[in-house]
Design a protein around this motif. Structure first.
Motif, PDB file in Angstrom:
ATOM      1  N   ILE A  52       0.642  -1.380  -0.155  1.00 60.91           N
ATOM      2  CA  ILE A  52      -0.017   0.353  -0.422  1.00 60.91           C
ATOM      3  C   ILE A  52       0.843   1.429  -0.055  1.00 60.91           C
ATOM      4  O   ILE A  52       1.814   1.302   0.763  1.00 60.91           O
ATOM      5  N   ARG A  53       0.323   2.192  -0.640  1.00 55.74           N
ATOM      6  CA  ARG A  53       1.400   3.375  -0.572  1.00 55.74           C
ATOM      7  C   ARG A  53       0.607   4.002   1.145  1.00 55.74           C
ATOM      8  O   ARG A  53       0.213   3.674   0.860  1.00 55.74           O
ATOM      9  N   GLU A  54       2.585   5.275   1.421  1.00 52.62           N
ATOM     10  CA  GLU A  54       2.077   5.354   1.822  1.00 52.62           C
ATOM     11  C   GLU A  54       0.542   6.598   2.514  1.00 52.62           C
ATOM     12  O   GLU A  54      -0.600   6.844   3.365  1.00 52.62           O
ATOM     13  N   GLU A  55       0.130   7.303   1.306  1.00 57.69           N
ATOM     14  CA  GLU A  55      -0.972   8.304   1.424  1.00 57.69           C
ATOM     15  C   GLU A  55      -1.934   7.638   1.760  1.00 57.69           C
ATOM     16  O   GLU A  55      -2.853   8.085   2.564  1.00 57.69           O
ATOM     17  N   GLU A  56      -2.737   6.166   1.319  1.00 57.02           N
ATOM     18  CA  GLU A  56      -3.365   5.370   1.741  1.00 57.02           C
ATOM     19  C   GLU A  56      -3.576   4.725   3.187  1.00 57.02           C
ATOM     20  O   GLU A  56      -4.103   5.098   3.347  1.00 57.02           O
ATOM     21  N   LEU A  57      -2.206   4.589   3.015  1.00 62.07           N
ATOM     22  CA  LEU A  57      -1.650   3.953   4.162  1.00 62.07           C
ATOM     23  C   LEU A  57      -2.444   4.676   5.507  1.00 62.07           C
ATOM     24  O   LEU A  57      -2.877   4.621   6.736  1.00 62.07           O
ATOM     25  N   ARG A  58      -2.075   6.337   4.919  1.00 59.38           N
ATOM     26  CA  ARG A  58      -1.959   6.797   5.922  1.00 59.38           C
ATOM     27  C   ARG A  58      -3.821   7.480   7.117  1.00 59.38           C
ATOM     28  O   ARG A  58      -4.097   7.468   7.637  1.00 59.38           O
ATOM     29  N   ILE A  59      -4.206   7.297   5.127  1.00 57.89           N
ATOM     30  CA  ILE A  59      -5.767   7.123   5.330  1.00 57.89           C
ATOM     31  C   ILE A  59      -6.466   6.171   6.401  1.00 57.89           C
ATOM     32  O   ILE A  59      -6.618   6.667   7.136  1.00 57.89           O
ATOM     33  N   ILE A  60      -5.723   4.608   5.808  1.00 58.45           N
ATOM     34  CA  ILE A  60      -6.944   3.632   6.711  1.00 58.45           C
ATOM     35  C   ILE A  60      -6.393   3.185   8.440  1.00 58.45           C
ATOM     36  O   ILE A  60      -6.766   4.144   9.198  1.00 58.45           O
ATOM     37  N   GLU A  63      -8.615   6.120   9.412  1.00 53.52           N
ATOM     38  CA  GLU A  63     -10.014   5.921  10.462  1.00 53.52           C
ATOM     39  C   GLU A  63      -9.287   4.578  11.846  1.00 53.52           C
ATOM     40  O   GLU A  63     -10.508   4.263  11.961  1.00 53.52           O
ATOM     41  N   LEU A  87      -3.499  -5.330   7.749  1.00 52.23           N
ATOM     42  CA  LEU A  87      -2.739  -4.815   6.003  1.00 52.23           C
ATOM     43  C   LEU A  87      -1.831  -6.114   6.487  1.00 52.23           C
ATOM     44  O   LEU A  87      -0.668  -5.745   5.747  1.00 52.23           O
ATOM     45  N   LYS A  90       0.210  -6.591   3.233  1.00 47.56           N
ATOM     46  CA  LYS A  90       0.468  -4.803   2.257  1.00 47.56           C
ATOM     47  C   LYS A  90       0.768  -4.209   2.450  1.00 47.56           C
ATOM     48  O   LYS A  90       1.227  -3.055   2.083  1.00 47.56           O
TER      49      LYS A  90
END
Length: 105
Positions: A52-60, A63, A87, A90
């Motif tokens: 997972i890209r860092e930006e997506e990871l930060r969103i998760i 949450e 994760l 991932k």
């Protein structure tokens, strides 16, 4: 017979070891050993799911922090359990931990 989950965990561990080793060898100016570790990484990473890209990871992470009601660095443990299960394979655990700490600071 080994399950796919176990195989992925083993490969992820080997990838982490190779990354750590290459960083140490780079500090020691041993480019020959760095090259060996990176060559092994190329083959091992093929078997892991896409990271997972860092930006997506930060969103998760945001949450999960909201979901568990975490509000300070003392709540890192509350977040890491759900994140690691969600994760698994991932994202690197150290990156997840780093982002959780940044978000809770």
């Amino acid at each position: 017979t080994v399950s796919d989950d176990v195989c992925l965990k083993i490969i992820a561990k080997l990838v982490k070891q190779r990354k750590d080793s290459s960083a140490i060898f780079k500090e020691q100016n041993r480019q020959d050993l760095v090259d060996d570790e990176i060559n092994q990484l190329v083959y091992l990473e093929r078997y892991l799911p896409d990271q997972i890209r860092e930006e997506e990871l930060r969103i998760i992470v945001k949450e999960v922090i909201e979901l568990v009601g975490a509000s300070s660095l003392a709540d890192i443990g509350k977040c890491m359990g759900p994140l690691m299960s969600r994760l698994s394979g991932k994202a690197d655990g150290s990156l997840i931990s780093k982002i959780v700490k940044e978000e809770l600071s």
